[in-house]
Design a protein around this motif. Structure first.
Motif, mmCIF file in Angstrom:
data_model
loop_
_atom_site.group_PDB
_atom_site.id
_atom_site.type_symbol
_atom_site.label_atom_id
_atom_site.label_comp_id
_atom_site.label_asym_id
_atom_site.label_seq_id
_atom_site.Cartn_x
_atom_site.Cartn_y
_atom_site.Cartn_z
ATOM 1 N N GLY A 157 8.844 10.127 -8.989
ATOM 2 C CA GLY A 157 8.701 11.161 -7.984
ATOM 3 C C GLY A 157 8.524 10.583 -6.593
ATOM 4 O O GLY A 157 8.755 9.401 -6.344
ATOM 5 N N PHE A 158 8.096 11.419 -5.693
ATOM 6 C CA PHE A 158 8.048 11.081 -4.268
ATOM 7 C C PHE A 158 7.240 9.823 -3.987
ATOM 8 O O PHE A 158 7.606 9.007 -3.147
ATOM 9 C CB PHE A 158 7.466 12.262 -3.491
ATOM 10 C CG PHE A 158 7.380 12.030 -2.003
ATOM 11 C CD1 PHE A 158 8.506 12.179 -1.210
ATOM 12 C CD2 PHE A 158 6.182 11.661 -1.407
ATOM 13 C CE1 PHE A 158 8.433 11.972 0.161
ATOM 14 C CE2 PHE A 158 6.105 11.451 -0.033
ATOM 15 C CZ PHE A 158 7.231 11.608 0.748
ATOM 16 N N ASN B 119 0.816 -1.212 0.000
ATOM 17 C CA ASN B 119 0.000 0.000 0.000
ATOM 18 C C ASN B 119 0.852 1.265 0.000
ATOM 19 O O ASN B 119 0.422 2.299 -0.507
ATOM 20 C CB ASN B 119 -0.937 -0.009 1.215
ATOM 21 C CG ASN B 119 -1.949 -1.129 1.149
ATOM 22 O OD1 ASN B 119 -2.490 -1.413 0.081
ATOM 23 N ND2 ASN B 119 -2.197 -1.781 2.278
ATOM 24 N N ASN B 120 2.041 1.195 0.570
ATOM 25 C CA ASN B 120 2.949 2.345 0.593
ATOM 26 C C ASN B 120 4.122 2.047 -0.332
ATOM 27 O O ASN B 120 5.007 1.260 0.003
ATOM 28 C CB ASN B 120 3.442 2.618 2.013
ATOM 29 C CG ASN B 120 4.277 3.882 2.093
ATOM 30 O OD1 ASN B 120 4.720 4.435 1.082
ATOM 31 N ND2 ASN B 120 4.490 4.358 3.315
ATOM 32 N N LYS B 121 4.147 2.686 -1.490
ATOM 33 C CA LYS B 121 5.185 2.392 -2.489
ATOM 34 C C LYS B 121 6.545 2.968 -2.107
ATOM 35 O O LYS B 121 7.515 2.783 -2.831
ATOM 36 C CB LYS B 121 4.760 2.909 -3.863
ATOM 37 C CG LYS B 121 3.553 2.191 -4.445
ATOM 38 C CD LYS B 121 3.304 2.652 -5.879
ATOM 39 C CE LYS B 121 2.134 1.924 -6.508
ATOM 40 N NZ LYS B 121 0.848 2.279 -5.904
ATOM 41 N N ARG B 122 6.640 3.671 -0.988
ATOM 42 C CA ARG B 122 7.925 4.194 -0.534
ATOM 43 C C ARG B 122 8.633 3.210 0.385
ATOM 44 O O ARG B 122 9.753 3.443 0.800
ATOM 45 C CB ARG B 122 7.738 5.538 0.165
ATOM 46 C CG ARG B 122 7.099 6.601 -0.715
ATOM 47 C CD ARG B 122 7.062 7.970 -0.059
ATOM 48 N NE ARG B 122 8.383 8.566 -0.025
ATOM 49 C CZ ARG B 122 9.061 8.813 1.089
ATOM 50 N NH1 ARG B 122 8.558 8.461 2.270
ATOM 51 N NH2 ARG B 122 10.255 9.375 1.041
ATOM 52 N N PHE C 231 14.249 0.135 -0.833
ATOM 53 C CA PHE C 231 13.886 -1.031 -1.633
ATOM 54 C C PHE C 231 14.524 -1.034 -3.020
ATOM 55 O O PHE C 231 14.715 -2.087 -3.617
ATOM 56 C CB PHE C 231 12.362 -1.135 -1.766
ATOM 57 C CG PHE C 231 11.744 -0.084 -2.645
ATOM 58 C CD1 PHE C 231 11.594 -0.298 -4.007
ATOM 59 C CD2 PHE C 231 11.298 1.113 -2.112
ATOM 60 C CE1 PHE C 231 11.026 0.663 -4.822
ATOM 61 C CE2 PHE C 231 10.722 2.075 -2.916
ATOM 62 C CZ PHE C 231 10.587 1.861 -4.279
ATOM 63 N N THR C 232 14.876 0.144 -3.552
ATOM 64 C CA THR C 232 15.503 0.167 -4.878
ATOM 65 C C THR C 232 16.957 -0.264 -4.831
ATOM 66 O O THR C 232 17.514 -0.665 -5.847
ATOM 67 C CB THR C 232 15.409 1.564 -5.509
ATOM 68 O OG1 THR C 232 15.937 2.524 -4.596
ATOM 69 C CG2 THR C 232 13.961 1.907 -5.837
ATOM 70 N N GLY C 233 17.615 -0.149 -3.658
ATOM 71 C CA GLY C 233 18.918 -0.759 -3.483
ATOM 72 C C GLY C 233 20.135 0.118 -3.640
ATOM 73 O O GLY C 233 21.249 -0.405 -3.735
ATOM 74 N N PHE C 234 19.985 1.449 -3.639
ATOM 75 C CA PHE C 234 21.127 2.315 -3.935
ATOM 76 C C PHE C 234 21.774 2.943 -2.703
ATOM 77 O O PHE C 234 22.521 3.897 -2.816
ATOM 78 C CB PHE C 234 20.691 3.412 -4.918
ATOM 79 C CG PHE C 234 20.278 2.857 -6.257
ATOM 80 C CD1 PHE C 234 21.232 2.442 -7.174
ATOM 81 C CD2 PHE C 234 18.939 2.709 -6.571
ATOM 82 C CE1 PHE C 234 20.860 1.905 -8.392
ATOM 83 C CE2 PHE C 234 18.554 2.176 -7.788
ATOM 84 C CZ PHE C 234 19.520 1.766 -8.700
ATOM 85 N N THR D 131 6.986 2.334 -9.707
ATOM 86 C CA THR D 131 7.511 1.058 -9.211
ATOM 87 C C THR D 131 6.362 0.206 -8.666
ATOM 88 O O THR D 131 6.370 -0.230 -7.518
ATOM 89 C CB THR D 131 8.582 1.268 -8.120
ATOM 90 O OG1 THR D 131 8.022 2.072 -7.062
ATOM 91 C CG2 THR D 131 9.818 1.949 -8.679
ATOM 92 N N GLU D 132 5.372 -0.020 -9.533
ATOM 93 C CA GLU D 132 4.213 -0.805 -9.129
ATOM 94 C C GLU D 132 4.599 -2.260 -8.853
ATOM 95 O O GLU D 132 5.589 -2.766 -9.377
ATOM 96 C CB GLU D 132 3.144 -0.790 -10.230
ATOM 97 C CG GLU D 132 2.689 0.590 -10.656
ATOM 98 C CD GLU D 132 3.395 1.122 -11.884
ATOM 99 O OE1 GLU D 132 2.713 1.660 -12.762
ATOM 100 O OE2 GLU D 132 4.644 1.003 -11.962
ATOM 101 N N LYS D 133 3.790 -2.922 -8.067
ATOM 102 C CA LYS D 133 3.993 -4.350 -7.850
ATOM 103 C C LYS D 133 3.492 -5.112 -9.070
ATOM 104 O O LYS D 133 2.543 -4.713 -9.734
ATOM 105 C CB LYS D 133 3.251 -4.819 -6.598
ATOM 106 C CG LYS D 133 1.736 -4.697 -6.701
ATOM 107 C CD LYS D 133 1.040 -5.206 -5.456
ATOM 108 C CE LYS D 133 -0.480 -5.134 -5.613
ATOM 109 N NZ LYS D 133 -1.209 -5.632 -4.438
ATOM 110 N N MET D 134 4.146 -6.231 -9.376
ATOM 111 C CA MET D 134 3.721 -7.067 -10.499
ATOM 112 C C MET D 134 2.654 -8.078 -10.094
ATOM 113 O O MET D 134 1.835 -8.484 -10.914
ATOM 114 C CB MET D 134 4.919 -7.818 -11.093
ATOM 115 C CG MET D 134 5.695 -7.057 -12.139
ATOM 116 S SD MET D 134 4.833 -6.873 -13.716
ATOM 117 C CE MET D 134 4.949 -8.532 -14.378
#
Length: 461
Positions: free
Chosen positions: A336-337, A35-38, A79-82, A342-345
């Motif tokens: 953006g914020f 539910n929270n894409k961040r 979650f993006t890994g950087f 980066t939606e879930k598949m």
């Protein structure tokens, strides 16, 4: 030195025939409601391994996975890994070292290459605002001074100041330099990767990239946002093997995307790339979107025909197509914020291999194999403000427009000097409509309501 332990890897030049599918591990398979894409959605390496056949069936031959290393637990979106903390450990939120090795082994078993995303510029923020949680580089002496980037055109700021407040590694420090080089060789050997994608190129000096190339002779592809072809050339001169075709990305966004600028921008990008790179233009990555951009379907205002034109270009333009996960399932989030890109598949019908875009992209990839498109050059045929046509060798004729579906227009052009002999029967692989080449080897092309056309000989259908 660890750098002498490199075992084996594909010839970088062999990547010309590859097609790359980009995956954000946390969003691709096996996660929660998200539910929270961040925040983490708990997609993981083991679940990704179970979905590799989906990628292979779509026609891709390599996967680019997001950074795998353990992340700092500071305030950023990890979650993006950087934002690494321990370069020698796999992010436990996505799996174990063995899960990563199993993923690579399963990919190789299916004939898929694996490219890992790596970051040499910075580490993550620790909860106490220091570097106390950074296992690999635990001393303040290993970092540049704490300053922020206020001018994106200032190379000194880019190289020595912080991206989003994250501690910026000093690659001129002898320990940092050697540790990064040693880790590079260890990382490739430990997990048997076939190549690396590297970001933050402008944020690290050319001296380091040249040193890195000495210990990483495999396929490396870099992102240099908003770079000119001359700048890209600098990064492939004894540094990275290749880069993404950034000026082409901009031209596609401005023409086929929402701005509707003249298709002459595509012509200019094609000509300048050829002059700058020569035959090496075949190594450049061709992308429409990624984790740092709006998804292309959003940038063209969800116009299905503009989307079709963009994807047709991506898979027929000279270079290596790189598809962002979920494009084939009509994902359309903005960057953006809120991280809407980066939606879930996972979810109902998320891996639908009969969906409209999945089938279309699969056709394009099958065509690339049939004509051996990596071996043939590109030639411009006709360009106007709203129309662009080019050929790939004597095998493919592409016709594109920036008009989109909603203008309800029909565009007609007689394209001269087609790659086909007179009276040859040719068919558009996107619509299955066929026609005959004219006596003078020209082709009458009609684009209705923003259509794109990709013509091949009827015998290849």
């Amino acid at each position: 030195m660890l750098a002498t332990l490199v075992l084996s890897f594909p010839d970088p030049k062999s990547f010309r025939k590859q097609r790359i599918y980009q995956v954000i591990t946390d969003r691709f398979a096996g996660g929660d409601d998200c539910n929270n894409k961040r925040e983490y959605c708990n997609g993981n390496l083991k679940s990704m391994a179970g979905k590799l056949a989906y990628i292979k069936n779509l026609g891709y031959t390599a996967i680019w996975i997001s950074p795998t290393v353990q992340q700092a637990e500071g305030p950023q979106m990890q979650f993006t890994g950087f934002w690494p903390s321990d370069f020698y450990k796999t992010n436990p939120k996505q799996g174990s070292d063995q899960d990563l090795k199993d993923l690579v082994a399963e990919a190789h078993k299916l004939g898929l290459l694996v490219i890992s995303d790596v970051n040499y510029n910075n580490v993550g923020q620790c909860k106490d605002g220091k570097v106390s949680c950074i296992t690999t580089f635990p001393l303040n002496a290993y970092y540049h001074a704490n300053c922020n980037i206020t001018d994106s055109q200032n190379s000194t700021q880019l190289e020595k100041c912080r991206v989003d407040g994250s501690p910026d590694l000093d690659q001129d420090h002898p320990y940092v330099l050697q540790e990064l080089l040693d880790w590079t060789a260890w990382y490739q050997n430990e997990f048997n990767f076939d190549g690396f994608r590297i970001g933050f190129l402008k944020n690290v000096g050319h001296k380091f990239w040249k040193a890195l190339r000495q210990v990483s002779p495999w396929f490396t592809i870099g992102s240099v946002t908003n770079a000119s072809y001359a700048e890209l050339k600098n990064y492939t001169n004894q540094e990275l093997y290749t880069t993404f075709n950034e000026p082409l990305f901009s031209a596609v966004y401005e023409t086929i995307g929402w701005q509707n600028k003249s298709m002459h921008l595509l012509s200019e990008a094609f000509e300048e790339a050829a002059l700058t790179f020569g035959d090496n233009v075949k190594d450049l990555g061709i992308y429409l979107d990624n984790h740092d951009t709006d998804r292309f379907l959003s940038s063209c205002d969800k116009d299905s025909m503009k989307f079709l034109n963009g994807v047709a270009l991506q898979h027929t333009w000279i270079g290596i197509p790189v598809l962002y996960y979920g494009t084939e399932q009509k994902m359309h989030g903005f960057s953006g914020f809120a991280n809407e890109n980066t939606e879930k598949m996972w979810g109902p019908n998320s891996y639908n291999q009969s969906s409209e875009y999945y089938v279309m992209i699969k056709k394009l990839n099958e065509m690339r194999d049939k004509v051996k498109i990596d071996q043939i050059n590109q030639k411009e045929l006709l360009v106007t403000d709203d129309f662009y046509s080019y050929a790939r060798g004597n095998q493919v004729l592409v016709a594109l427009t920036n008009q989109g579906y909603y203008k309800k227009q029909q565009i007609h052009h007689i394209v001269p000097n087609s790659p086909f002999e007179s009276n040859t029967r040719i068919c558009d692989i996107l619509s299955n409509e066929c026609l005959n080449v004219n006596e003078d080897e020209s082709v009458d092309i009609y684009l209705t309501n923003g259509q794109a056309r990709v013509y091949v000989r009827e015998s290849l259908m």
